[in-house]
Every structure is written in C-alpha cells, then in structure tokens.
Write a protein that holds these residues in place. Sequence first.
Motif, PDB file in Angstrom:
ATOM      1  N   THR A  14       0.827  -1.209   0.000  1.00 26.22           N
ATOM      2  CA  THR A  14       0.000   0.000   0.000  1.00 26.22           C
ATOM      3  C   THR A  14       0.860   1.257   0.000  1.00 26.22           C
ATOM      4  OG1 THR A  14      -1.891  -1.056   1.071  1.00 26.22           O
ATOM      5  CG2 THR A  14      -1.685   1.329   1.341  1.00 26.22           C
ATOM      6  N   MET A  15       1.892   1.283   0.842  1.00 26.35           N
ATOM      7  CA  MET A  15       2.749   2.472   0.912  1.00 26.35           C
ATOM      8  C   MET A  15       3.462   2.727  -0.407  1.00 26.35           C
ATOM      9  SD  MET A  15       4.365   2.530   4.769  1.00 26.35           S
ATOM     10  CE  MET A  15       4.938   0.825   4.818  1.00 26.35           C
ATOM     11  N   ALA A  16       3.971   1.675  -1.021  1.00 26.24           N
ATOM     12  CA  ALA A  16       4.663   1.829  -2.309  1.00 26.24           C
ATOM     13  C   ALA A  16       3.703   2.382  -3.363  1.00 26.24           C
ATOM     14  CB  ALA A  16       5.229   0.481  -2.759  1.00 26.24           C
ATOM     15  N   GLY A  17       2.485   1.863  -3.365  1.00 17.30           N
ATOM     16  CA  GLY A  17       1.507   2.338  -4.330  1.00 17.30           C
ATOM     17  C   GLY A  17       1.110   3.779  -4.100  1.00 17.30           C
ATOM     18  N   ALA A  18       0.958   4.162  -2.837  1.00 18.88           N
ATOM     19  CA  ALA A  18       0.551   5.531  -2.514  1.00 18.88           C
ATOM     20  C   ALA A  18       1.599   6.543  -2.939  1.00 18.88           C
ATOM     21  CB  ALA A  18       0.286   5.645  -1.016  1.00 18.88           C
ATOM     22  N   ILE A  19       2.864   6.209  -2.737  1.00 18.50           N
ATOM     23  CA  ILE A  19       3.953   7.111  -3.135  1.00 18.50           C
ATOM     24  C   ILE A  19       3.912   7.349  -4.642  1.00 18.50           C
ATOM     25  CG2 ILE A  19       6.467   7.320  -3.315  1.00 18.50           C
ATOM     26  CD1 ILE A  19       6.557   5.644  -0.658  1.00 18.50           C
ATOM     27  N   ALA A  20       3.724   6.272  -5.392  1.00 17.27           N
ATOM     28  CA  ALA A  20       3.658   6.396  -6.853  1.00 17.27           C
ATOM     29  C   ALA A  20       2.386   7.113  -7.290  1.00 17.27           C
ATOM     30  CB  ALA A  20       3.733   5.006  -7.485  1.00 17.27           C
ATOM     31  N   ALA A  21       1.281   6.854  -6.588  1.00 19.76           N
ATOM     32  CA  ALA A  21      -0.005   7.457  -6.963  1.00 19.76           C
ATOM     33  C   ALA A  21       0.035   8.978  -6.853  1.00 19.76           C
ATOM     34  CB  ALA A  21      -1.120   6.892  -6.083  1.00 19.76           C
ATOM     35  N   MET A  22       0.688   9.483  -5.817  1.00 23.21           N
ATOM     36  CA  MET A  22       0.765  10.940  -5.630  1.00 23.21           C
ATOM     37  C   MET A  22       1.522  11.623  -6.752  1.00 23.21           C
ATOM     38  SD  MET A  22       1.128  11.775  -1.563  1.00 23.21           S
ATOM     39  CE  MET A  22       2.382  10.572  -1.179  1.00 23.21           C
ATOM     40  N   GLU A  23       2.412  10.870  -7.399  1.00 20.71           N
ATOM     41  CA  GLU A  23       3.239  11.442  -8.456  1.00 20.71           C
ATOM     42  C   GLU A  23       2.618  11.304  -9.847  1.00 20.71           C
ATOM     43  OE1 GLU A  23       6.906   9.378  -7.959  1.00 20.71           O
ATOM     44  OE2 GLU A  23       7.511  10.531  -6.182  1.00 20.71           O
ATOM     45  N   ASP A  24       1.529  10.531  -9.938  1.00 25.99           N
ATOM     46  CA  ASP A  24       0.903  10.288 -11.248  1.00 25.99           C
ATOM     47  C   ASP A  24      -0.167  11.349 -11.514  1.00 25.99           C
ATOM     48  OD1 ASP A  24      -0.056   9.323 -13.607  1.00 25.99           O
ATOM     49  OD2 ASP A  24      -0.368   7.274 -12.904  1.00 25.99           O
ATOM     50  N   GLN A  25       0.269  12.545 -11.846  1.00 25.81           N
ATOM     51  CA  GLN A  25      -0.652  13.652 -12.068  1.00 25.81           C
ATOM     52  C   GLN A  25      -1.563  13.404 -13.267  1.00 25.81           C
ATOM     53  OE1 GLN A  25      -0.990  16.253  -9.852  1.00 25.81           O
ATOM     54  NE2 GLN A  25      -2.847  16.522 -11.067  1.00 25.81           N
ATOM     55  N   GLU A  26      -1.071  12.675 -14.240  1.00 23.62           N
ATOM     56  CA  GLU A  26      -1.884  12.381 -15.426  1.00 23.62           C
ATOM     57  C   GLU A  26      -3.124  11.581 -15.035  1.00 23.62           C
ATOM     58  OE1 GLU A  26      -1.594  10.049 -19.754  1.00 23.62           O
ATOM     59  OE2 GLU A  26       0.200  10.285 -18.496  1.00 23.62           O
ATOM     60  N   PHE A  27      -2.951  10.574 -14.185  1.00 27.46           N
ATOM     61  CA  PHE A  27      -4.074   9.763 -13.749  1.00 27.46           C
ATOM     62  C   PHE A  27      -5.029  10.578 -12.884  1.00 27.46           C
ATOM     63  CE2 PHE A  27      -6.081   6.984 -10.568  1.00 27.46           C
ATOM     64  CZ  PHE A  27      -6.764   6.104 -11.405  1.00 27.46           C
ATOM     65  N   ILE A  28      -4.476  11.383 -11.964  1.00 22.94           N
ATOM     66  CA  ILE A  28      -5.297  12.216 -11.088  1.00 22.94           C
ATOM     67  C   ILE A  28      -6.176  13.156 -11.913  1.00 22.94           C
ATOM     68  CG2 ILE A  28      -5.220  14.075  -9.380  1.00 22.94           C
ATOM     69  CD1 ILE A  28      -2.667  12.740  -8.280  1.00 22.94           C
ATOM     70  N   SER A  29      -5.570  13.807 -12.899  1.00 29.94           N
ATOM     71  CA  SER A  29      -6.314  14.737 -13.756  1.00 29.94           C
ATOM     72  C   SER A  29      -7.404  14.018 -14.537  1.00 29.94           C
ATOM     73  CB  SER A  29      -5.364  15.445 -14.721  1.00 29.94           C
ATOM     74  OG  SER A  29      -4.413  16.215 -14.021  1.00 29.94           O
ATOM     75  N   LYS A  30      -7.099  12.800 -14.989  1.00 34.12           N
ATOM     76  CA  LYS A  30      -8.068  12.017 -15.751  1.00 34.12           C
ATOM     77  C   LYS A  30      -9.265  11.659 -14.880  1.00 34.12           C
ATOM     78  CE  LYS A  30      -8.552   7.775 -18.464  1.00 34.12           C
ATOM     79  NZ  LYS A  30      -7.851   6.561 -18.988  1.00 34.12           N
ATOM     80  N   VAL A  31      -8.998  11.245 -13.638  1.00 30.12           N
ATOM     81  CA  VAL A  31     -10.088  10.889 -12.723  1.00 30.12           C
ATOM     82  C   VAL A  31     -10.979  12.098 -12.455  1.00 30.12           C
ATOM     83  CG1 VAL A  31     -10.652  10.201 -10.355  1.00 30.12           C
ATOM     84  CG2 VAL A  31      -8.878   8.976 -11.615  1.00 30.12           C
ATOM     85  N   LEU A  32     -10.366  13.238 -12.151  1.00 26.43           N
ATOM     86  CA  LEU A  32     -11.134  14.441 -11.841  1.00 26.43           C
ATOM     87  C   LEU A  32     -11.952  14.903 -13.040  1.00 26.43           C
ATOM     88  CD1 LEU A  32      -8.498  16.433  -9.756  1.00 26.43           C
ATOM     89  CD2 LEU A  32     -10.537  15.279  -8.908  1.00 26.43           C
TER      90      LEU A  32
END
Length: 367
Positions: free
Chosen positions: A269-287
Amino acid sequence: MSINRRDWLKTALLGSAAVTLSPLEFLAKSTPNFTELRNDDKTIRLCFNENPFGVSPKALEAMQKSLSLSSMYDFKFADTLSGKLGEKHNLKQENLLVSAGSSFLLELMIKYVSLEKGHFIIPDPSFTIFEPIGEFLGMSKTVVPLNEQKRIDLNKMKSSIKKDTKLIYICNPNNPTGDLLSRNEIESFIKTVPENITILVDEAYIEFTNQKSLSDLVNTYNNLVVTRTFSKLYGFAGARLGYAIGNPKLIQELKKLQSWSGAEISIVTMAGAIAAMEDQEFISKVLDTNQKVKDFTMSQFRKRGITTIPSSANFVYFSLENYKDNYFKKLKDAKILGGKTYEQKGKWTRISLGTMEEMKVYFGAIS
C-alpha cells in the motif's frame, strides 16, 4: 489531555466490542439489496463512493514490485510516504499520523476524547461511523440536522456546545450530500469554539473540489484535526490508507494510543501511494471524467424531474419524493447497488458516480 494507560486499556477493549462489524460491513448492512447482490459478479456498485476508474497504472506497477519485500518490516517506504505527505501540505512529519484508512482515524479520535468522557456533536446525515463507539464509551451526543438547504448547520452546532463538549465533527464536503462549506465558514466557526474542544474535519472528498484544505491551519488552531484518505481520488478503498493532520502535541498523544503507529499499513500500500501521488496524469483524468459523469447524472435527474442538490464530490444526493415507482426494487432487478434512504422526509438518498456506461445502465433501470 494526558492519557492514563490503565484507563485507556479499559476503554480500548470496550470500544473494540462496541462495533462487531467491519466499516464496510457496517455500511453495507444498511444498503438495500446488499445481501442479495453482494456475491453477484455482475452487480454494479454505486453505493460506497468508490473510484470506478481504478488505480493509477504507476501505483499498480510500484505495488507489484514491492511484493518481494513483503517478508520484511520496512521503514524506508514509511519515511518516504510521510515525507511526501508533509511536502504536499507544507508541514512537518510531526503533524501527520498515517493509518490504514481514515475511518480508523475517526475511531481513534472518538476514543481519544472519550478518555475523559463528555459530549460530542455531529451533523445528520453525515459519515458518523464512529458514533456508536463514542456512545458505548460513555459519551453523550447532540445530533444536529442539516438546514433547509441541506447544509451542515454550524450555528446550531455552536449553540449545542455544553460545558463537557469534547468533540465537534464536520465532514467537508459532506457525505452523503456533497455540500461544501467554504474555508472562511469553517475557520470563522473554529474561532468561536472554545480551544478545549477538538474540531475534527473530515476531508475525504476535498480533492474533488478547487477548495484548499484546512490542513495549513492546524498549527494556528491547536484544536483542529483534519483527516484525509486515499480511498476516493486515488482508488485505494481496498488497499486502505488515510492520514490525520494536526498540531504535533495532539498527534503525539494519538500515537500513544497505538502500540506501533502505522504498522498496520502494508509495504504494498505504501509503495503504491507514493507512486499514486506522483501520477498527475491519472489524477487529472479521474477528476475530469468524474466531472463529466456528474454533469451527465445531474442532467438526467433534471430530465426526470428529480430534485438534487449541487455536489462537490463523486456522488449525488437527490429526493425520491416525486418518484412514483419502487426505486430500490428497480435497482435490485437491474443488479445495481445504490445508497440507502438517509432522510425519510423528502425520501433523500444518494448515488455514487460510476463510469459513464454504468450511469447509463442506472438511468435505464430507473426510467
């Protein structure tokens, strides 16, 4: 508030017995048709405000790579995660408490304030999953209904304060309504509340808005605690990760209630969360996609003459008062799990936003 460890042990054991169901089961039990549809792999889940767009590909890759480290306790990921969360909020690691989901932190907060018994104030309806624990541990409560605009009534919450009030809970945006109080509204409220009363602000959905988090105020107002989650925007509902933000003294007190703070979070979970915070492309797509689906959903409700209120989250609150058919039976027949009825007056309920395809199926089912 100082902690007596012997007293804490008594209350902790009692609190654990207060709720025998897991948070998901607790919520699911009140969801119509859940028992019948829970094990059907064709069921569309529009009831838990989950992220229907999945998890960041970069997060999934990091999680997969981290599996080989699962045999060892890891401190590197924990330090990196805390550091990145601190950078995100421009705060020190001493301001943060990370856990396996924010619901655990809400529970931890009610246990903490219950050490000296007293009184807590909550809005209704809202995400008050900790409520039965507080009552079981001997606390009294005041439940403040939403106002006529379906907003959390801060004035009534203030007037409900008693001499022994220990906690006031505000979910912002509120679940299940999606209504958003402004920073100015909440900060003005905080200024009027005695400093010995903890104000717990649940920001599980704040990332779906353009509003700045209240996290930058925790060192200004020592009685303010903010909780955040990775369950919604980042799609970590099953991976479990949340965090609390507060002044260092209070965070340290909360950690005393844990034998090993943060140890319940897996390396994966921690490894995934660190990478997730850096994936701005995915975050923007979700929003972006969430907004498009929400616009579609609101327009479909309008076409059907169904009353809604504006939503600042990934769900919509609406009234079934003018809906003449059996809404929940139609959902069951279509194998769709929707929300429960939160307010009998007006028959207000909530629907989580799924993918565009899922929402088209949903509206086809209730037409």
